[in-house]
Design a protein around this motif. Sequence first.
Motif, PDB file in Angstrom:
ATOM      1  N   ILE A 159       0.830  -1.181  -0.147  1.00 11.96           N
ATOM      2  CA  ILE A 159      -0.008   0.008  -0.141  1.00 11.96           C
ATOM      3  C   ILE A 159       0.785   1.352   0.074  1.00 11.96           C
ATOM      4  O   ILE A 159       0.704   2.234  -0.693  1.00 11.96           O
ATOM      5  N   GLN A 160       2.071   1.098   0.727  1.00 10.36           N
ATOM      6  CA  GLN A 160       2.837   2.439   0.961  1.00 10.36           C
ATOM      7  C   GLN A 160       3.240   2.721  -0.622  1.00 10.36           C
ATOM      8  O   GLN A 160       3.586   3.831  -1.113  1.00 10.36           O
ATOM      9  N   ILE A 161       3.920   1.652  -1.378  1.00  4.28           N
ATOM     10  CA  ILE A 161       4.477   1.693  -2.854  1.00  4.28           C
ATOM     11  C   ILE A 161       3.381   2.212  -3.659  1.00  4.28           C
ATOM     12  O   ILE A 161       3.615   3.200  -4.429  1.00  4.28           O
ATOM     13  N   ALA A 162       2.393   1.585  -3.355  1.00  3.48           N
ATOM     14  CA  ALA A 162       1.171   2.025  -4.501  1.00  3.48           C
ATOM     15  C   ALA A 162       0.630   3.310  -4.220  1.00  3.48           C
ATOM     16  O   ALA A 162      -0.013   4.093  -4.937  1.00  3.48           O
ATOM     17  N   THR A 163       0.790   4.064  -3.008  1.00  5.85           N
ATOM     18  CA  THR A 163       0.292   5.313  -2.704  1.00  5.85           C
ATOM     19  C   THR A 163       1.280   6.366  -2.689  1.00  5.85           C
ATOM     20  O   THR A 163       0.696   7.607  -2.341  1.00  5.85           O
ATOM     21  N   ASN A 164       2.429   5.944  -2.788  1.00  2.00           N
ATOM     22  CA  ASN A 164       3.529   7.015  -2.431  1.00  2.00           C
ATOM     23  C   ASN A 164       3.591   7.913  -3.658  1.00  2.00           C
ATOM     24  O   ASN A 164       3.823   7.907  -4.896  1.00  2.00           O
ATOM     25  N   GLY A 165       3.088   9.067  -3.434  1.00  2.00           N
ATOM     26  CA  GLY A 165       2.903  10.328  -4.242  1.00  2.00           C
ATOM     27  C   GLY A 165       1.762   9.968  -5.528  1.00  2.00           C
ATOM     28  O   GLY A 165       1.557  10.912  -6.347  1.00  2.00           O
ATOM     29  N   THR A 166       0.828   9.150  -4.926  1.00  4.88           N
ATOM     30  CA  THR A 166      -0.197   8.971  -6.133  1.00  4.88           C
ATOM     31  C   THR A 166      -1.368   9.434  -5.586  1.00  4.88           C
ATOM     32  O   THR A 166      -1.513   9.904  -4.632  1.00  4.88           O
ATOM     33  N   ASP A 167      -2.599   9.302  -6.789  1.00  2.06           N
ATOM     34  CA  ASP A 167      -3.886   9.828  -6.328  1.00  2.06           C
ATOM     35  C   ASP A 167      -4.967   8.606  -5.545  1.00  2.06           C
ATOM     36  O   ASP A 167      -6.038   8.975  -5.831  1.00  2.06           O
ATOM     37  N   GLY A 168      -4.186   7.396  -5.676  1.00  2.00           N
ATOM     38  CA  GLY A 168      -5.049   6.276  -5.083  1.00  2.00           C
ATOM     39  C   GLY A 168      -4.436   4.852  -5.815  1.00  2.00           C
ATOM     40  O   GLY A 168      -3.637   4.907  -6.581  1.00  2.00           O
ATOM     41  N   ILE A 169      -5.359   3.943  -5.621  1.00  2.00           N
ATOM     42  CA  ILE A 169      -4.871   2.481  -6.034  1.00  2.00           C
ATOM     43  C   ILE A 169      -5.775   1.851  -6.996  1.00  2.00           C
ATOM     44  O   ILE A 169      -6.966   1.970  -6.565  1.00  2.00           O
ATOM     45  N   HIS A 170      -5.435   1.180  -8.057  1.00  2.00           N
ATOM     46  CA  HIS A 170      -6.232   0.344  -8.633  1.00  2.00           C
ATOM     47  C   HIS A 170      -5.766  -0.955  -8.306  1.00  2.00           C
ATOM     48  O   HIS A 170      -4.761  -1.314  -8.339  1.00  2.00           O
ATOM     49  N   LEU A 171      -7.030  -1.853  -7.818  1.00  2.00           N
ATOM     50  CA  LEU A 171      -6.810  -3.298  -7.720  1.00  2.00           C
ATOM     51  C   LEU A 171      -7.105  -4.197  -8.507  1.00  2.00           C
ATOM     52  O   LEU A 171      -8.194  -3.945  -9.099  1.00  2.00           O
ATOM     53  N   SER A 172      -6.274  -4.836  -9.136  1.00  2.00           N
ATOM     54  CA  SER A 172      -6.748  -5.942 -10.242  1.00  2.00           C
ATOM     55  C   SER A 172      -6.649  -7.124  -9.375  1.00  2.00           C
ATOM     56  O   SER A 172      -5.540  -7.746  -8.989  1.00  2.00           O
TER      57      SER A 172
END
Length: 299
Positions: free
Chosen positions: A211-224
């Motif tokens: 979660i930390q990698i996927a949210t680092n500086g991003t606007d959210g997460i796409h889960l596949s």
Amino acid sequence: MKEIRIIGVPSDLGQGRRGVDMGPSAIRYAGLEAALKHLGYQVKDLGNINVPTPEMHEQAQNAKLRYLNEVKAVSESLCGMVSTVVSEGHIPLVLGGDHSIAIGSLAGMAQSSTNYGVIWFDAHGDMNTAETTPSGNIHGMPLAVSLGYGHDDLISIGGVTPKVKPENVVLVGIRSIDADEAKLIAKAGIRCYTMSEIDQRGMAVVMEEAIQIATNGTDGIHLSLDLDALDPTLAPGVGTPVNGGVTYREGHLAMEMLSASNAIVSVDVVEVNPILDEQNRTALMAVELVESLFGKTVL
């Protein structure tokens, strides 16, 4: 609370075994919409993308990119629907179908922003290309395509290449990778959590890092979410089962942690194959995981 829009993509064009095209119906039948409404969400089912059956296209195919033109057309249609849903401020929940549908999902997300992370919950890396694939099945290629590796007809869908940044992409639950695919994963520099690492360190630690990698500086997460990430004893109705997968509680813990992150912006649920299933168990499992993802708790 954001509204959820369900989109069905009944495609088995990217898969070698028939039946996964019935996945959206099986998940709906398992009570998806009612479960989400019970959690307090406003939900609208937008129906299914029109997908041709393989029997409609008997002409010569590229053995390394089976049903390329058909997969491209389906991906473009899904791209447009996902883009519209996101522009309206809603969460697209895409029901597959085989995992090639994620090409369209991520392309639709990229039309609004490439600044989001991806958590790929799967037994497989889906990082093959025409040069590395042992089967020619495009469901083994969607993550590579989304990172800009692969055939021009696929990587150009949506008009943005790449769709996501490799530093914000995470693979979780991996236990079946082709040798050349592993090289591309290393080249791309994406973080890969194998089942061995989950065994050693625990799902909680792995998901905290993911979660930390996927949210680092991003606007959210796409889960596949590929149901073959789970152990086949829990999800027998998948086309490419691999023993030694994620347990029931590990799967729910992962979804619960993603829910707590408040970072989910879009979701794929793929590879449910009712023909191979037992009394719709895999679709029911999919609905349970989605419930945890969207906030269901014991207390």
